[in-house]
Write a protein that holds these residues in place. Structure first.
Motif, mmCIF file in Angstrom:
data_model
loop_
_atom_site.group_PDB
_atom_site.id
_atom_site.type_symbol
_atom_site.label_atom_id
_atom_site.label_comp_id
_atom_site.label_asym_id
_atom_site.label_seq_id
_atom_site.Cartn_x
_atom_site.Cartn_y
_atom_site.Cartn_z
ATOM 1 N N THR A 1 45.496 47.497 33.647
ATOM 2 C CA THR A 1 44.416 46.919 32.850
ATOM 3 C C THR A 1 44.806 46.787 31.387
ATOM 4 O OG1 THR A 1 43.409 49.096 32.507
ATOM 5 C CG2 THR A 1 42.630 47.801 34.380
ATOM 6 N N ARG B 1 46.693 43.561 30.570
ATOM 7 C CA ARG B 1 45.805 42.404 30.642
ATOM 8 C C ARG B 1 44.842 42.376 29.459
ATOM 9 N NH1 ARG B 1 47.321 43.607 35.833
ATOM 10 N NH2 ARG B 1 47.336 41.899 37.379
ATOM 11 N N ARG C 1 44.547 39.359 26.590
ATOM 12 C CA ARG C 1 43.294 38.662 26.275
ATOM 13 C C ARG C 1 42.942 38.786 24.798
ATOM 14 N NH1 ARG C 1 40.010 36.652 30.244
ATOM 15 N NH2 ARG C 1 40.748 36.978 32.381
ATOM 16 N N ASP D 1 38.708 43.069 40.363
ATOM 17 C CA ASP D 1 39.953 42.500 39.882
ATOM 18 C C ASP D 1 40.263 43.054 38.485
ATOM 19 O OD1 ASP D 1 42.116 40.873 39.260
ATOM 20 O OD2 ASP D 1 41.017 38.985 39.458
ATOM 21 N N ASP E 1 41.900 41.673 36.238
ATOM 22 C CA ASP E 1 41.676 40.606 35.266
ATOM 23 C C ASP E 1 40.235 40.594 34.788
ATOM 24 O OD1 ASP E 1 44.302 39.896 35.704
ATOM 25 O OD2 ASP E 1 43.881 37.802 36.188
ATOM 26 N N GLU F 1 47.748 37.258 43.017
ATOM 27 C CA GLU F 1 48.738 38.289 42.744
ATOM 28 C C GLU F 1 49.991 38.118 43.608
ATOM 29 O OE1 GLU F 1 48.356 40.915 40.329
ATOM 30 O OE2 GLU F 1 46.760 39.540 39.724
#
Length: 284
Positions: free
Chosen positions: A16, A19, A23, A167, A169, A279
């Motif tokens: 996480t 990601r 972002r 997820d 994401d 994925e």
């Protein structure tokens, strides 16, 4: 969203954390990516950071005003190192903290639940992300993913219990808002995918999306605890905690869905089939 200062992301190379960094960078925020050797991620400033080495804390924190907290992996008592760090963060001017916890761990509960309990008294702006289990457990470096690649099987003690896998994401998308929106959530946020699945359902979807047979083996809680300790090398106390989470799933603790991802990001949460297809197309 508001113009934040610099955001420190601990665990920045993880599932996480990486990601979330991506972002934040894409949205134009200044990011310090923390790791034991500094995390070299595109667009972020690397920062050397070790939860267990307080000499690394001040340099990582100086000049930051927000922090995304990924607890130390495998530590049954993360509060022992996290709470002193958070007190120091507040002293150095951090005003918002977003903690990654788990849907299985309530405020004041075991492990990171104690950090959750303390967060509102430390910061005026805060949030606790409580995702259900990660969809990436079946595609990344998790024990399930490893055994699926090696044997076409994975094992749990969850019986017919259901989990609304989420997820990673989507977790990162919520983290972006929690860290940078003008108003902090100031609450805990339970994050799930759109469907609660049994692990037999998971095996079926994995078979259909990957084209390789995948089977779910049902174990007892004691068998899972032994397997985690002996095969995966997980410390006994933490292995027992994980095995008890399987027991809780079997008893229905994770059989729920929430609209949190949709509410905070403006789009529906990704479903398991979509995430696995994406994925695996990345070779994960």
């Amino acid at each position: 969203m508001t113009a934040a200062g610099t955001v420190l992301v601990t665990g920045a190379t993880g599932t996480t954390g990486s990601r979330t960094v991506a972002r934040l960078v894409a949205a134009g925020h200044r990011v310090r990516a923390a790791g034991r050797r500094g995390a070299a991620l595109p667009g972020a400033q690397p920062a050397r950071f070790d939860w267990y080495d307080p000499t690394t804390h001040d340099d990582a924190l100086t000049g930051t005003d927000r922090v995304h907290l990924v607890p130390p992996i495998g530590d049954p008592d993360p509060a022992a190192v996290m709470l002193p760090f958070l007190e120091r963060a507040r002293a150095l001017g951090v005003r918002r903290a977003v903690l990654l916890s788990s849907s299985a761990v309530p405020e004041g509960g075991p492990a990171v639940g104690l950090v959750h309990q303390a967060l509102p008294s430390l910061f005026d702006e805060w949030a606790v992300l409580r995702p259900s289990w990660f969809m990436q457990n079946f595609t990344g470096t998790h024990l399930h993913a490893t055994t699926i690649r090696e044997t076409g099987t994975f094992a749990t003690a969850t019986g017919d219990g259901r989990v609304a896998y989420v997820d990673a994401d989507d977790i990162a998308a919520v983290a972006l808002h929690a860290l940078t929106d003008t108003d902090a959530p100031n609450t805990d946020l339970v994050l799930t995918g759109p469907d609660a699945l049994t692990h037999d359902d998971v095996a079926t979807i994995l078979t259909e999306t990957t084209g390789r047979p995948v089977t779910h083996h049902r174990l007892t809680v004691a068998e899972v605890r032994h397997r985690l300790t002996e095969s995966a090398g997980i410390p006994p106390q933490f292995a027992a905690l994980l095995a008890d989470m399987d027991r809780a799933i079997a008893d229905g603790a994770e059989d729920r869905t929430t609209d949190t991802v949709h509410r905070l990001t403006g789009r529906p949460a990704n479903d398991f089939r979509t995430a696995v297809t994406r994925e695996t197309s990345r070779g994960l």
